[in-house]
Write a protein that holds these residues in place. Structure first.
Motif, short mmCIF file in Angstrom:
data_model
loop_
_atom_site.label_atom_id
_atom_site.label_comp_id
_atom_site.label_asym_id
_atom_site.label_seq_id
_atom_site.Cartn_x
_atom_site.Cartn_y
_atom_site.Cartn_z
N UNK A 33 -46.00 67.98 -70.16
CA UNK A 33 -46.03 67.17 -71.38
C UNK A 33 -47.04 67.58 -72.43
N UNK A 34 -47.38 68.87 -72.53
CA UNK A 34 -48.27 69.32 -73.60
C UNK A 34 -47.48 69.38 -74.91
N UNK A 35 -47.83 68.57 -75.91
CA UNK A 35 -46.99 68.43 -77.10
C UNK A 35 -46.87 69.69 -77.95
N UNK A 36 -47.90 70.54 -77.97
CA UNK A 36 -47.88 71.73 -78.82
C UNK A 36 -47.25 72.94 -78.13
N UNK A 37 -46.94 72.81 -76.84
CA UNK A 37 -46.59 73.98 -76.05
C UNK A 37 -45.08 74.08 -75.82
N UNK A 38 -44.52 75.28 -75.96
CA UNK A 38 -43.08 75.44 -75.71
C UNK A 38 -42.75 75.36 -74.22
N UNK A 39 -41.47 75.27 -73.94
CA UNK A 39 -41.02 75.26 -72.55
C UNK A 39 -41.52 76.52 -71.83
N UNK A 40 -42.01 76.33 -70.62
CA UNK A 40 -42.52 77.39 -69.75
C UNK A 40 -43.86 77.97 -70.20
N UNK A 41 -44.51 77.34 -71.17
CA UNK A 41 -45.88 77.72 -71.48
C UNK A 41 -46.05 78.91 -72.40
N UNK A 42 -47.30 79.42 -72.43
CA UNK A 42 -47.64 80.47 -73.40
C UNK A 42 -47.74 81.87 -72.83
N UNK A 43 -47.76 82.03 -71.51
CA UNK A 43 -48.01 83.35 -70.93
C UNK A 43 -46.95 84.36 -71.31
N UNK A 44 -45.71 83.94 -71.43
CA UNK A 44 -44.61 84.88 -71.68
C UNK A 44 -44.37 85.16 -73.16
N UNK A 45 -45.16 84.52 -74.06
CA UNK A 45 -44.94 84.72 -75.50
C UNK A 45 -46.21 85.19 -76.20
N UNK A 46 -47.15 85.74 -75.45
CA UNK A 46 -48.36 86.32 -76.03
C UNK A 46 -48.59 87.71 -75.44
#
Length: 212
Positions: A71-84
């Motif tokens: 439920x992190x409001x700013x974060x996309x599905x599956x988090x940030x590891x795969x898009x940085x």
């Protein structure tokens, strides 16, 4: 985004010719071929390799949440590891490849590489909270270290999370692996099956809301 982040790194075990391909963007492994040349990973023909979105296929790194379950409001599905973009770091017994200038080891038994993502330095997309957010989410900090080891008939991926912040770090982590399976084998339980899940596991069926 740097063009280097979109340039695939090829890790070849010289003795056996087994090889893997990893993109610094998302630390996405998109290929693993055994010493006999058999490809074990699947990448969709619709996958974007330009950094516009997570690579669809291979071994996406899911962190710090699966779907939107935390439920992190700013974060996309599956988090940030795969898009940085992750950085390649030296590892034990690694030599700098003369052609690519990238440090990875290649010995009798295996070849491998280590990548790292430092939250407050490297994460530009999908952060826990916006910079002006004054909630506790801006206290989160961590270092993700990802090791990829290529053997003649085995690929091993190891993800280590180090909490470098001043508060407890809620997270989920997993490899969302896409396996390449021959069509005639996919429906044969004698040829297509999963091992190693013995134990007390509880699964959530997302197709039926609230039903485990």
């Amino acid at each position: 985004m740097s063009s280097d982040s979109l340039t695939p790194i090829i890790i070849t075990h010289s003795k056996s010719s087994a090889r893997a391909v990893v993109y610094p963007f998302g630390a996405s492994v998109t290929s693993y071929q055994t010493s006999t040349g058999r490809e074990l990973l699947f990448v969709s023909s619709a996958a974007k390799l330009d950094g516009s979105k997570a690579i669809r296929g291979g071994i996406p790194v899911v962190f710090p949440q699966f779907g939107t379950s935390l439920g992190f409001p700013q974060m996309p599905s599956h988090g940030f590891a795969r898009i940085n973009t992750w950085k390649v770091i030296p590892t034990v017994n690694a030599d700098v490849n003369a052609d690519t200038q990238i440090p990875y080891y290649d010995n009798e038994h295996s070849a491998g590489i280590t990548l790292q993502l430092t939250y407050n330095q490297d994460v530009k997309n999908g952060r826990w909270a916006s910079p002006d957010d004054t909630t506790s989410q801006n206290c989160y900090d961590c270092v993700c270290t990802y090791h990829i080891d290529v053997k003649p008939q085995q690929l091993t991926t190891t993800l280590t999370i180090t909490n470098t912040g001043q508060t407890d770090l809620p997270y989920q982590a997993l490899f969302h692996t896409y396996l390449r399976i021959q069509k005639d084998q996919a429906d044969d339980p004698k040829q297509c099956f999963v091992k190693g899940l013995d134990g007390n596991y509880q699964c959530q069926n997302n197709m039926v809301e609230g039903k485990p």
